[in-house]
Design an enzyme around this catalytic site. Structure first.
Site: not given
Ligand code: ACO
Length: 331
Positions: A120, A253, A283
């Site tokens: 990215c 970003h 994204n």
């Molecule tokens: N819908 C519903 N529930 C979900 C989803 C979804 N789409 N995805 C995950 N969950 C659940 C998980 O299974 C978990 O459930 P559990 O507690 O029963 O195990 C719960 O939600 C919490 O999951 P977390 O991963 O802890 O949620 P978090 O608050 O960390 O958010 C997220 C997850 C949004 C992916 C976050 O970690 C994030 O934004 N990370 C960075 C991702 C990113 O930016 N990637 C790309 C960057 S680089 C590039 O641009 C290529």
């Protein structure tokens, strides 16, 4: 890598354009494919909808209209472009490069053209490279494109990645100008962290699982993103001797509004100086920063003299910042 621009050799963005696919996919629609909800996606990421390419659309189909708009705004003919860099992880194919295909479709027959892969952060790397080529006198007019069709490499049954991404492309023209322009760049990479965001089956390494889908450790990428957005921005500002209060427009970003909010607060940038469009596009990987720049321009926020700070981060893991004194008068 960190560096300030060469004195007395101002190089700037003189044209900007973007293009997104027509199809809007809402969170509710995604909830038909995976176990998720509009409420979860909005509160955890800030995303409301994203654009998804049609089956017939590849990256060059998004890049072409973006590039044409950027050239038109710059008042530059395609035939006069001598460098084209396309930053992407989803080229039309491994070869020929999307940049070569784009050069042909634009009619930029004299341009050196190649793709660049830095996740990215690709657009930031490509800007720095084009700047370097122009500053060294190897090129006079560069077209830099950032774009991705990530919907092609997502697992449409994996809720942890499907809800985050969208498709889109943006393009800029870089040329020598009378004053203003790029002030400095900072780029970095941490291959040891690469395992947190990767695409198996996309190259010469063989894997037992041959599915070619994005794999991501969300919480680890979240921690990385919040750290590098702040560190990279602070580093380039320090190198250029610019105070954070002087930044007029901050273009981070667009991965997750929580990541952007964290970085903005930590850096001490007032929220009205931050460009956010992740709610509408998700994204878009390498397309993220040029799409946000184009939004800022459309909103009249890019004025001659405006100090613009851009920071990207992504797969690699990679990160990169650029500091730019906006030059061009725009509507
Ligand atoms: N819908 C519903 N529930 C979900 C989803 C979804 N789409 N995805 C995950 N969950 C659940 C998980 O299974 C978990 O459930 P559990 O507690 O029963 O195990 C719960 O939600 C919490 O999951 P977390 O991963 O802890 O949620 P978090 O608050 O960390 O958010 C997220 C997850 C949004 C992916 C976050 O970690 C994030 O934004 N990370 C960075 C991702 C990113 O930016 N990637 C790309 C960057 S680089 C590039 O641009 C290529």
């Amino acid at each position: 890598m960190i560096g300030a621009a060469r004195e007395g050799l101002p190089i700037s963005i003189t044209g900007l354009g973007c293009h997104v696919p027509e199809r809007v996919v809402t969170n509710d629609e995604l909830a038909r494919y995976v176990d998720t909800s509009d409420e979860w996606i909005r509160t955890r990421t800030g995303i409301r909808e994203r654009r998804i390419a049609a089956e017939s659309e590849a990256l060059s189909d998004l890049a072409l209209p973006a590039a044409r708009k950027a050239l038109e705004q710059a008042g530059v003919r395609a035939v006069d472009v001598d460098l084209i860099i396309v930053a992407t992880v989803t080229p039309d194919m491994a070869f020929p490069s999307t940049a070569a295909l784009l050069a042909d479709r634009l009619g930029a027959g004299d341009a050196g053209a190649y793709d660049l892969s830095a996740g990215c952060t690709g657009f930031m790397y490509a800007l720095a490279q084009a700047y370097g080529m122009l500053a060294a006198g190897l090129a006079q007019r560069a077209l830099v494109v950032g774009g991705d069709v990530l919907s092609r490499i997502l697992d449409w049954s994996d809720r942890s990645t499907l809800v985050l991404f969208g498709d889109g492309a943006g393009a800029v023209v870089l040329e020598a100008v009378d004053d203003g322009g790029f002030l400095g760049f900072e780029l970095g990479a941490d291959g040891a962290g690469g395992a947190h965001l990767w695409l198996p089956g996309s190259g010469s390494r063989l894997f037992d699982d041959s599915s070619r889908h994005v794999k991501m450790n969300g919480p680890e990428v979240f921690k990385f993103a919040t750290r590098v957005l702040v560190q990279s921005a602070a580093a380039v500002l320090h190198r250029c001797g610019i105070a954070i209060e002087d930044v007029d427009v901050y273009v981070p970003h667009q991965a997750n509004v929580r990541i952007i909010d964290y970085a903005t607060k930590k850096l001490g940038i007032p929220s009205d100086r931050v460009v956010i469009n992740v709610d509408r596009y998700g994204n878009t990987s390498s397309g993220s920063i040029p799409l946000a720049l184009a939004d800022a321009q459309a909103d009249g926020r890019l004025r001659p003299g405006s100090l613009v700070l851009m920071t990207g981060m992504g797969a690699g893991l990679t990160w990169g910042s650029a500091l730019l004194r906006w030059t061009k008068e725009t509507a």
